[in-house]
Design a protein around this motif. Sequence first.
Motif, PDB file in Angstrom:
ATOM      1  N   ARG A   1       0.825  -1.209   0.000  1.00 33.65           N
ATOM      2  CA  ARG A   1       0.000   0.000   0.000  1.00 33.65           C
ATOM      3  C   ARG A   1       0.863   1.265   0.000  1.00 33.65           C
ATOM      4  NH1 ARG A   1      -3.306   1.784  -1.531  1.00 33.65           N
ATOM      5  NH2 ARG A   1      -4.441   2.818   0.123  1.00 33.65           N
TER       6      ARG A   1
ATOM      7  N   GLN B   1       1.990   1.692  -3.517  1.00 29.15           N
ATOM      8  CA  GLN B   1       0.826   2.104  -4.315  1.00 29.15           C
ATOM      9  C   GLN B   1       0.519   3.590  -4.106  1.00 29.15           C
ATOM     10  OE1 GLN B   1      -2.913   0.274  -3.149  1.00 29.15           O
ATOM     11  NE2 GLN B   1      -3.405  -0.048  -5.303  1.00 29.15           N
ATOM     12  N   GLU B   2       0.498   4.034  -2.873  1.00 31.24           N
ATOM     13  CA  GLU B   2       0.195   5.435  -2.572  1.00 31.24           C
ATOM     14  C   GLU B   2       1.286   6.367  -3.107  1.00 31.24           C
ATOM     15  OE1 GLU B   2      -1.824   8.738  -1.415  1.00 31.24           O
ATOM     16  OE2 GLU B   2      -2.589   6.693  -1.305  1.00 31.24           O
TER      17      GLU B   2
ATOM     18  N   THR C   1       0.944   6.619  -6.829  1.00 26.48           N
ATOM     19  CA  THR C   1      -0.243   7.426  -7.131  1.00 26.48           C
ATOM     20  C   THR C   1       0.087   8.905  -6.986  1.00 26.48           C
ATOM     21  OG1 THR C   1      -1.765   5.681  -6.477  1.00 26.48           O
ATOM     22  CG2 THR C   1      -2.627   7.927  -6.439  1.00 26.48           C
ATOM     23  N   ASN C   2       0.808   9.257  -5.921  1.00 24.75           N
ATOM     24  CA  ASN C   2       1.207  10.656  -5.728  1.00 24.75           C
ATOM     25  C   ASN C   2       2.125  11.134  -6.846  1.00 24.75           C
ATOM     26  OD1 ASN C   2      -0.321  10.886  -3.432  1.00 24.75           O
ATOM     27  ND2 ASN C   2       1.390  10.578  -2.028  1.00 24.75           N
TER      28      ASN C   2
ATOM     29  N   GLY D   1      -3.343  10.645   2.198  1.00 24.82           N
ATOM     30  CA  GLY D   1      -2.426   9.612   1.713  1.00 24.82           C
ATOM     31  C   GLY D   1      -1.135   9.556   2.503  1.00 24.82           C
TER      32      GLY D   1
ATOM     33  N   MET E   1       0.273   6.699   5.137  1.00 25.42           N
ATOM     34  CA  MET E   1       1.603   6.081   5.061  1.00 25.42           C
ATOM     35  C   MET E   1       2.239   6.028   6.444  1.00 25.42           C
ATOM     36  SD  MET E   1       3.496   7.663   1.774  1.00 25.42           S
ATOM     37  CE  MET E   1       2.816   7.639   0.144  1.00 25.42           C
TER      38      MET E   1
END
Length: 110
Positions: free
Chosen positions: A20, A23-24, A27-28, A75, A79
């Motif tokens: 995750r 993934q985050e 995405t950022n 997000g 984290m």
Amino acid sequence: LWIEGEARAPSPGVDVAAFRLIQEALTNTLKHAGSQARAWVRLYYGDRDLTVEIEDDGRGTATFMADNGDNPGHGLVGMYERVALYGGELKIGPRVGGGFGVRARFPLEA
């Protein structure tokens, strides 16, 4: 993607948290780094820990902060929470020379 060290399976929670986090961060990169940015992911397997590093060579924090004011967004908070849940450490911020970086260290057994 680079993998260094002897790859082995972390605990199931650490496995999902690391996934995750990656993934985050990616995405950022897509949202904030710009269309010409490149990103890379590195996994370092140590004797007792897994270090996950995601970096890009995009526009860095200037666009990110302009998009979100002074609020770092959910997000990044997520984290920090994921990494802390498993006793890890997280560093997030601009890279020297431009871009943005996320680096987390997770114990393999959490």
